[in-house]
Design an enzyme around this catalytic site. Sequence first.
Site, PDB file in Angstrom:
ATOM      1  N   ARG A 126      -4.259  -3.255  11.434  1.00 28.21           N
ATOM      2  CA  ARG A 126      -5.656  -2.615  11.542  1.00 28.21           C
ATOM      3  C   ARG A 126      -6.002  -2.304  13.148  1.00 28.21           C
ATOM      4  O   ARG A 126      -6.482  -0.932  13.191  1.00 28.21           O
ATOM      5  CB  ARG A 126      -6.674  -3.398  10.922  1.00 28.21           C
ATOM      6  CG  ARG A 126      -8.081  -2.744  10.669  1.00 28.21           C
ATOM      7  CD  ARG A 126      -9.064  -4.029  10.040  1.00 28.21           C
ATOM      8  NE  ARG A 126      -8.368  -4.654   9.025  1.00 28.21           N
ATOM      9  CZ  ARG A 126      -8.766  -5.886   8.534  1.00 28.21           C
ATOM     10  NH1 ARG A 126      -9.837  -6.600   9.253  1.00 28.21           N
ATOM     11  NH2 ARG A 126      -8.223  -6.493   7.442  1.00 28.21           N
ATOM     12  N   SER A 166      -1.197  -5.728   5.646  1.00 27.69           N
ATOM     13  CA  SER A 166      -2.555  -5.915   5.301  1.00 27.69           C
ATOM     14  C   SER A 166      -2.827  -7.537   5.271  1.00 27.69           C
ATOM     15  O   SER A 166      -2.168  -8.314   4.738  1.00 27.69           O
ATOM     16  CB  SER A 166      -2.743  -5.244   3.968  1.00 27.69           C
ATOM     17  OG  SER A 166      -3.959  -5.240   3.583  1.00 27.69           O
ATOM     18  N   ASP A 182       0.844  -1.159   0.053  1.00 27.57           N
ATOM     19  CA  ASP A 182       0.132  -0.113  -0.168  1.00 27.57           C
ATOM     20  C   ASP A 182       0.942   1.333  -0.099  1.00 27.57           C
ATOM     21  O   ASP A 182       1.715   1.604   1.117  1.00 27.57           O
ATOM     22  CB  ASP A 182      -0.922   0.103   1.453  1.00 27.57           C
ATOM     23  CG  ASP A 182      -1.805  -1.142   1.513  1.00 27.57           C
ATOM     24  OD1 ASP A 182      -2.499  -1.178   0.303  1.00 27.57           O
ATOM     25  OD2 ASP A 182      -1.998  -1.856   2.364  1.00 27.57           O
ATOM     26  N   GLU A 222       9.476   1.266   1.014  1.00 23.59           N
ATOM     27  CA  GLU A 222       8.590   1.689   2.242  1.00 23.59           C
ATOM     28  C   GLU A 222       7.994   3.003   2.250  1.00 23.59           C
ATOM     29  O   GLU A 222       8.838   3.857   1.803  1.00 23.59           O
ATOM     30  CB  GLU A 222       9.115   1.379   3.511  1.00 23.59           C
ATOM     31  CG  GLU A 222       8.857   0.122   4.228  1.00 23.59           C
ATOM     32  CD  GLU A 222       7.256  -0.158   4.497  1.00 23.59           C
ATOM     33  OE1 GLU A 222       6.670   0.901   4.411  1.00 23.59           O
ATOM     34  OE2 GLU A 222       6.916  -1.092   4.808  1.00 23.59           O
ATOM     35  N   ASP A 223       6.683   3.237   2.204  1.00 24.94           N
ATOM     36  CA  ASP A 223       6.165   4.641   2.261  1.00 24.94           C
ATOM     37  C   ASP A 223       5.811   5.102   3.663  1.00 24.94           C
ATOM     38  O   ASP A 223       5.473   6.179   3.833  1.00 24.94           O
ATOM     39  CB  ASP A 223       5.057   4.629   1.314  1.00 24.94           C
ATOM     40  CG  ASP A 223       3.798   3.977   2.107  1.00 24.94           C
ATOM     41  OD1 ASP A 223       3.893   2.706   2.489  1.00 24.94           O
ATOM     42  OD2 ASP A 223       2.617   4.495   2.150  1.00 24.94           O
ATOM     43  N   GLY A 266       1.211   1.664   7.466  1.00 23.92           N
ATOM     44  CA  GLY A 266       2.077   0.556   7.707  1.00 23.92           C
ATOM     45  C   GLY A 266       1.669  -0.390   9.071  1.00 23.92           C
ATOM     46  O   GLY A 266       2.249  -1.261   9.218  1.00 23.92           O
ATOM     47  N   SER A 293       3.745  -6.890   3.594  1.00 18.14           N
ATOM     48  CA  SER A 293       2.786  -6.093   3.927  1.00 18.14           C
ATOM     49  C   SER A 293       1.963  -6.402   5.205  1.00 18.14           C
ATOM     50  O   SER A 293       2.168  -7.506   5.540  1.00 18.14           O
ATOM     51  CB  SER A 293       1.743  -6.218   2.745  1.00 18.14           C
ATOM     52  OG  SER A 293       0.285  -5.344   2.986  1.00 18.14           O
ATOM     53  N   ASN A 313      -5.581  -7.680   3.480  1.00 12.78           N
ATOM     54  CA  ASN A 313      -6.495  -7.482   2.053  1.00 12.78           C
ATOM     55  C   ASN A 313      -5.201  -7.855   0.735  1.00 12.78           C
ATOM     56  O   ASN A 313      -5.419  -7.399  -0.145  1.00 12.78           O
ATOM     57  CB  ASN A 313      -7.159  -6.216   2.108  1.00 12.78           C
ATOM     58  CG  ASN A 313      -8.316  -6.206   2.900  1.00 12.78           C
ATOM     59  OD1 ASN A 313      -9.165  -6.955   2.729  1.00 12.78           O
ATOM     60  ND2 ASN A 313      -8.177  -5.481   4.005  1.00 12.78           N
TER      61      ASN A 313
HETATM   62  C1  BG6 Z   1      -0.842  -1.487   5.597  1.00 16.47           C
HETATM   63  C2  BG6 Z   1      -1.645  -0.126   5.448  1.00 16.47           C
HETATM   64  O1  BG6 Z   1      -0.375  -1.777   4.409  1.00 16.47           O
HETATM   65  O2  BG6 Z   1      -1.960  -2.359   6.026  1.00 16.47           O
HETATM   66  C3  BG6 Z   1      -2.156   0.292   6.869  1.00 16.47           C
HETATM   67  O3  BG6 Z   1      -0.467   1.075   5.334  1.00 16.47           O
HETATM   68  C4  BG6 Z   1      -3.240  -0.806   7.177  1.00 16.47           C
HETATM   69  O4  BG6 Z   1      -2.879   1.762   6.309  1.00 16.47           O
HETATM   70  C5  BG6 Z   1      -2.414  -2.138   7.131  1.00 16.47           C
HETATM   71  O5  BG6 Z   1      -3.783  -0.359   8.440  1.00 16.47           O
HETATM   72  C6  BG6 Z   1      -3.649  -3.237   7.501  1.00 16.47           C
HETATM   73  O6  BG6 Z   1      -4.375  -3.289   6.510  1.00 16.47           O
HETATM   74  P1  BG6 Z   1      -5.567  -4.151   6.570  1.00 16.47           P
HETATM   75  O7  BG6 Z   1      -6.110  -4.206   5.007  1.00 16.47           O
HETATM   76  O8  BG6 Z   1      -5.315  -5.552   7.002  1.00 16.47           O
HETATM   77  O9  BG6 Z   1      -6.699  -3.328   7.357  1.00 16.47           O
HETATM   78 MG    MG Z   2       2.637   1.100   2.885  1.00 12.91          MG
END
Ligand code: BG6
Ligand code: MG
Length: 220
Positions: A53, A120, A15, A173-174, A50, A118, A122
Amino acid sequence: MTRPPFPTAVIFDLDGVLVDTARFHLAAWRRIADELGFEFDDEVGEALKGVGREAALLVLTRSGGVELDAATAERTAQRKNRYYNESLATLDASAFLPGAEAALGWLHGRGIPIALASASRNARTILVACGIEDRFDAIVDGTSVPLAKPDPAVFLAAAAAIGVDPSEAIVFEDAIAGVDGALRAGCRVIGVGDPAVLLRAELTVPDLTGVDWPALMGRA
Ligand code: BG6
Ligand code: MG
């Protein structure tokens, strides 16, 4: 172990580095802040990047002086994820950030190991929607490593999955949390974004078009 002169592998955050989804995360958190009745602060927005959630929800609610009980926090995190997923529904290859597709193609074409690191849960949905799942030799995300950045775990797992020592890998990385996690893992880090924010990265580029891949990797 002495660091090789050039990195032998690349680890990408997703992301805000490869795909333009950081703004969807921020928009979903902004909506949650609205619902909870406080103003969303852009500086807090940087601190949410980063971060996993649930941890991000805690940072957000603290910034607004709000305390949620465990059950409400869980429901709120789920709601944020629903808002986020609504914006992912139309995601496709047009979401690539500048230079991302070309970077993956260049590295993949030379057999340089590529891992995703990541936070995330998702991540895989996004990779599939953009058609780049097969570009990665390893995918480490929030479903495989519960300890989110700035913990180094996701980077250590990514390096191990592609069979390199973390010191041989260069991370893109951002997020401040991501830069710190990658450094703690012993990786080199290039920031993607604002150098005034990503202070601890060895170098910061505005996007991946700013990377001279042959020079960075010591390859033609
Ligand atoms: C990171 C994002 O990649 O994933 C965050 O930079 C986010 O902003 C984190 O909170 C968790 O993501 P997700 O999709 O599991 O809610
Ligand atoms: Mg990121």
